[in-house]
Write a protein that holds these residues in place. Structure first.
Motif, short mmCIF file in Angstrom:
data_model
loop_
_atom_site.label_atom_id
_atom_site.label_comp_id
_atom_site.label_asym_id
_atom_site.label_seq_id
_atom_site.Cartn_x
_atom_site.Cartn_y
_atom_site.Cartn_z
N PRO A 65 1.12 -1.13 -0.02
CA PRO A 65 0.07 0.25 -0.06
C PRO A 65 0.95 1.23 -0.08
O PRO A 65 1.83 1.28 0.65
N HIS A 103 -1.83 0.65 -5.87
CA HIS A 103 -1.45 0.37 -4.82
C HIS A 103 -2.01 1.34 -3.52
O HIS A 103 -1.72 1.36 -2.57
N SER A 104 -2.97 1.76 -4.03
CA SER A 104 -3.75 2.34 -2.90
C SER A 104 -4.37 1.50 -1.86
O SER A 104 -4.45 0.44 -2.17
N SER A 105 -4.62 1.92 -0.68
CA SER A 105 -5.27 0.97 0.29
C SER A 105 -6.49 0.34 0.06
O SER A 105 -6.69 -0.61 0.09
N VAL A 143 -2.39 5.15 -7.64
CA VAL A 143 -3.84 5.01 -6.97
C VAL A 143 -4.69 3.57 -7.35
O VAL A 143 -5.40 3.25 -6.66
N ASP A 195 -0.33 5.31 0.14
CA ASP A 195 -1.21 6.59 0.07
C ASP A 195 -0.36 7.83 0.73
O ASP A 195 -0.58 8.10 1.77
N SER A 228 3.70 7.82 -6.12
CA SER A 228 2.52 8.41 -5.46
C SER A 228 2.78 9.75 -4.95
O SER A 228 1.84 10.67 -5.13
N ARG A 247 0.93 9.01 -10.93
CA ARG A 247 0.65 8.88 -9.61
C ARG A 247 -1.08 8.21 -9.93
O ARG A 247 -1.56 7.34 -9.14
#
Length: 390
Positions: free
Chosen positions: A193, A362-364, A359, A195, A301, A355
């Motif tokens: 993850p 790899h975003s949460s 998202v 963010d 990110s 970015r």
């Protein structure tokens, strides 16, 4: 759900995958932590973990080295020998009896010797990567004889244990997609993850080239020093005011000696995120390694245009000229870095695309869905709730 999270270290900002996955689980489930500590500093670090109940097992450096030496004579991986004090297995069994978890979450290869000790309790291993692949690379392309010798010893031992886990049907979480044709059973893509709240500042920005990485890791040091030796002078000739900022833990003497000629060193910083805010370009000159280089994901990110090798780009799944710039030789690196420093339009396009890719993958929220798929292979009691993504 009750989860016993077992790690061979204390998850922290410099081990971000371990920490963020633990935090993600703790937000929704009843978590206990069991881990190894070398000293009081690590014990204090454990107090910051997002869990109420933690069991810390001392793992002195002398004892861990002696176990590694013993493992060298028995055919066991030195990595698992290093992290296998008897007290850890004893503590695991006590937690299984007292806590009665629905699942044991084992963190990285150093804990896989505990699989059998879990008995009937379902186990999932966050292997992160098939670590044997890195040691196979080290055996043939290590930077010196000692590293190559270590690779020749460790690679087959790790491979044997990884194959054993596959034959046992233990679910394995991997941080990078498996190349086509190399798929293995019971493996699940669970990316790291990322963010980042820190974003690269808007408007004019200095010509800072940023390297972030653990400088006790041989592949990081080897790649960074190659970049300094082979590429930096060429970049400075084209962009005289360029500066290279090195941010990392435990820098060896070779890295320390590189300071000067526009090169700055920031060792053992409390957080790496602020260094992305004024970076013009991020670099990941890594020619050996497996899994996904988190330094690349962090830079993307944060909206920092990045340059990396085809080895890193291919494992992450990013595309040259779309999400990042890719280079594998001296001329390619000098050209890619210099052009991004000198062309704000190109740099901004890569930053926006990069970015957006992070998202998506790899975003949460994305990683939480990926982790649920891994847990879904366990018994119904050990599956993560498929509720809303928060």
């Amino acid at each position: 759900m009750k989860v016993l999270f077992v790690a061979p270290w204390i998850p922290a900002s410099f081990r971000p995958r371990s920490l963020v996955l633990l935090d993600m689980l703790a937000a929704e489930h009843d978590i206990r932590f069991l881990g190894l500590v070398h000293d009081e500093r690590e014990a204090r670090l454990a107090e910051q973990l997002p869990v109420q109940h933690r069991v810390l097992v001392p793992n002195t450096r002398v004892g861990s080295l002696l176990r590694s030496a013993r493992a060298a004579c028995t055919g066991v991986s030195l990595q698992t020998g290093y992290a296998s004090p008897k007290a850890l297995t004893d503590a695991l069994r006590r937690e299984l009896d007292e806590f009665q978890p629905d699942v044991v979450h084992l963190n990285v290869f150093r804990t896989v010797h505990l699989v059998e000790a879990c008995g009937r309790t379902p186990v999932v291993v966050d292997l992160d990567e098939f670590r044997s692949e890195y040691y196979e690379q080290l055996a043939s392309h290590g930077s010196n004889f000692a590293w190559r010798a270590l690779g020749r010893v460790e690679a087959p031992r790790m491979r044997a244990r990884e194959d054993k886990l596959l034959s046992m049907g233990v679910p394995l979480m991997l941080s990078a997609p498996t190349p086509p044709g190399q798929e293995r059973p019971n493996t699940f893509l669970v990316r790291s993850p990322c963010d980042f709240s820190v974003q690269r500042q808007a408007g004019p920005i200095g010509r800072t080239v940023l390297f972030v990485g653990r400088l006790s890791y041989e592949a990081n040091v080897s790649g960074l020093m190659w970049f300094v030796r082979e590429c930096w002078d060429g970049i400075r000739k084209l962009v005289p005011d360029a500066r290279l900022r090195i941010v990392g833990s435990d820098p060896p003497k070779a890295v320390q000696a590189s300071v000067g000629n526009g090169i700055e060193l920031y060792p053992n910083v409390p957080a790496v995120e602020p260094h992305y805010s004024d970076a013009a370009v991020a670099i990941a000159p890594i020619f050996r390694g497996t899994g996904v280089q988190l330094k690349l994901i962090q830079a993307m990110s944060a909206g920092v245009p990045s340059v990396t090798t085809s080895t890193v780009a291919d494992r992450a799944g990013v595309v040259d000229g779309v999400h990042v710039r890719v280079a594998d030789d001296r001329a390619g690196w000098i050209t890619a870095v210099s052009e991004l420093l000198s062309s704000p339009e190109t740099a901004e396009r890569l930053a926006v695309n990069g970015r957006g890719w992070v998202v998506e993958h790899h975003s949460s929220a994305a990683v939480r869905r990926q982790m649920r798929a891994a847990y879904a292979s366990l018994s119904p009691e050990a599956q993560l709730d498929a509720g809303s993504d928060r």
